[in-house]
Motif scaffolding. Structure first.
Motif, PDB file in Angstrom:
ATOM      1  N   ALA A  91       3.313  -0.194 -22.248  1.00 19.84           N
ATOM      2  CA  ALA A  91       3.971  -0.777 -21.076  1.00 19.84           C
ATOM      3  C   ALA A  91       2.906  -1.272 -20.113  1.00 19.84           C
ATOM      4  O   ALA A  91       1.765  -0.808 -20.123  1.00 19.84           O
ATOM      5  N   ARG A  92       3.305  -2.208 -19.282  1.00 22.58           N
ATOM      6  CA  ARG A  92       2.430  -2.717 -18.220  1.00 22.58           C
ATOM      7  C   ARG A  92       3.303  -3.011 -17.009  1.00 22.58           C
ATOM      8  O   ARG A  92       4.461  -3.416 -17.173  1.00 22.58           O
ATOM      9  N   ALA A  93       2.765  -2.759 -15.835  1.00 22.06           N
ATOM     10  CA  ALA A  93       3.528  -2.994 -14.607  1.00 22.06           C
ATOM     11  C   ALA A  93       2.564  -3.415 -13.510  1.00 22.06           C
ATOM     12  O   ALA A  93       1.535  -2.775 -13.302  1.00 22.06           O
ATOM     13  N   GLN A  94       2.923  -4.474 -12.821  1.00 23.68           N
ATOM     14  CA  GLN A  94       2.134  -4.972 -11.692  1.00 23.68           C
ATOM     15  C   GLN A  94       2.883  -4.569 -10.426  1.00 23.68           C
ATOM     16  O   GLN A  94       3.982  -5.043 -10.174  1.00 23.68           O
ATOM     17  N   GLN A  95       2.299  -3.650  -9.624  1.00 27.93           N
ATOM     18  CA  GLN A  95       2.957  -3.206  -8.402  1.00 27.93           C
ATOM     19  C   GLN A  95       2.877  -4.276  -7.312  1.00 27.93           C
ATOM     20  O   GLN A  95       3.828  -4.507  -6.591  1.00 27.93           O
ATOM     21  N   ASP A  96       1.704  -4.887  -7.180  1.00 25.13           N
ATOM     22  CA  ASP A  96       1.487  -5.975  -6.232  1.00 25.13           C
ATOM     23  C   ASP A  96       0.239  -6.720  -6.699  1.00 25.13           C
ATOM     24  O   ASP A  96      -0.259  -6.461  -7.794  1.00 25.13           O
ATOM     25  N   ALA A  97      -0.284  -7.622  -5.895  1.00 25.83           N
ATOM     26  CA  ALA A  97      -1.431  -8.432  -6.319  1.00 25.83           C
ATOM     27  C   ALA A  97      -2.696  -7.617  -6.561  1.00 25.83           C
ATOM     28  O   ALA A  97      -3.604  -8.064  -7.259  1.00 25.83           O
ATOM     29  N   GLU A  98      -2.755  -6.401  -6.011  1.00 22.37           N
ATOM     30  CA  GLU A  98      -3.980  -5.596  -6.093  1.00 22.37           C
ATOM     31  C   GLU A  98      -3.844  -4.315  -6.915  1.00 22.37           C
ATOM     32  O   GLU A  98      -4.833  -3.608  -7.098  1.00 22.37           O
ATOM     33  N   HIS A  99      -2.652  -3.984  -7.402  1.00 25.95           N
ATOM     34  CA  HIS A  99      -2.418  -2.719  -8.100  1.00 25.95           C
ATOM     35  C   HIS A  99      -1.574  -2.941  -9.347  1.00 25.95           C
ATOM     36  O   HIS A  99      -0.588  -3.681  -9.300  1.00 25.95           O
ATOM     37  N   ALA A 100      -1.971  -2.267 -10.443  1.00 28.64           N
ATOM     38  CA  ALA A 100      -1.221  -2.383 -11.696  1.00 28.64           C
ATOM     39  C   ALA A 100      -1.409  -1.108 -12.509  1.00 28.64           C
ATOM     40  O   ALA A 100      -2.329  -0.320 -12.254  1.00 28.64           O
ATOM     41  N   GLU A 101      -0.521  -0.925 -13.476  1.00 34.57           N
ATOM     42  CA  GLU A 101      -0.602   0.189 -14.414  1.00 34.57           C
ATOM     43  C   GLU A 101      -0.443  -0.336 -15.827  1.00 34.57           C
ATOM     44  O   GLU A 101       0.292  -1.294 -16.064  1.00 34.57           O
ATOM     45  N   VAL A 102      -1.126   0.331 -16.761  1.00 34.38           N
ATOM     46  CA  VAL A 102      -0.994   0.015 -18.179  1.00 34.38           C
ATOM     47  C   VAL A 102      -0.877   1.331 -18.933  1.00 34.38           C
ATOM     48  O   VAL A 102      -1.741   2.198 -18.814  1.00 34.38           O
TER      49      VAL A 102
END
Length: 138
Positions: A91-102
């Motif tokens: 899975a991948r998720a972009q919280q905002d322009a500066e934060h993400a999770e993989v």
């Protein structure tokens, strides 16, 4: 590693053919070696390039792409005989322009024993470049 060999990260093109190292993670590794920048377009690309760097023992790249607040003082090379078997992005998720999770699973083998690393990694963009911050193991 041969630039035409399949990239260790396992990324494929639109026809499900493995991308060559030079056209995938190798491009980020080479850019870093030449300029000190890696310019990964997103957190997943950085995650993949870090996995490939682990398989190739590119410790300078791993240190540089680690967030300075959580970066270890020393990174050890792979244990002799360690074989990396593959990476799966879950899975991948972009919280905002500066934060993400993989979320990913990396598989390896050492001394006839199989290992599985399942982690959700957090990434932060600093000065325009993505950095690995930390991760939660599952």
């Amino acid at each position: 590693m041969l630039d035409s060999a399949p990239c260790p990260c396992g990324r494929c093109d639109a026809r499900s053919r493995p991308l060559p190292y030079a056209a995938c993670c190798g491009a980020l590794h080479q850019r870093f070696a030449a300029s000190g920048c890696w310019d990964a377009p997103d957190a997943e690309a950085l995650m993949r390039s870090r996995y490939s760097a682990y398989t190739l023992d590119l410790l300078d790249y791993l240190r540089a792409t680690w967030h300075p607040d959580t970066r270890p003082a020393v990174l050890a090379p792979n244990e002799p005989g360690l074989k990396w078997l593959g990476l799966q992005i879950k899975a991948r998720a972009q919280q905002d322009a500066e934060h993400a999770e993989v979320e990913f699973v990396a598989r390896s083998k050492l001394g006839g024993r199989a290992f599985r690393l399942h982690e959700t990694s957090r990434f932060v963009r600093l000065d325009g470049q993505w950095h690995y911050l930390d991760g939660n193991l599952r």
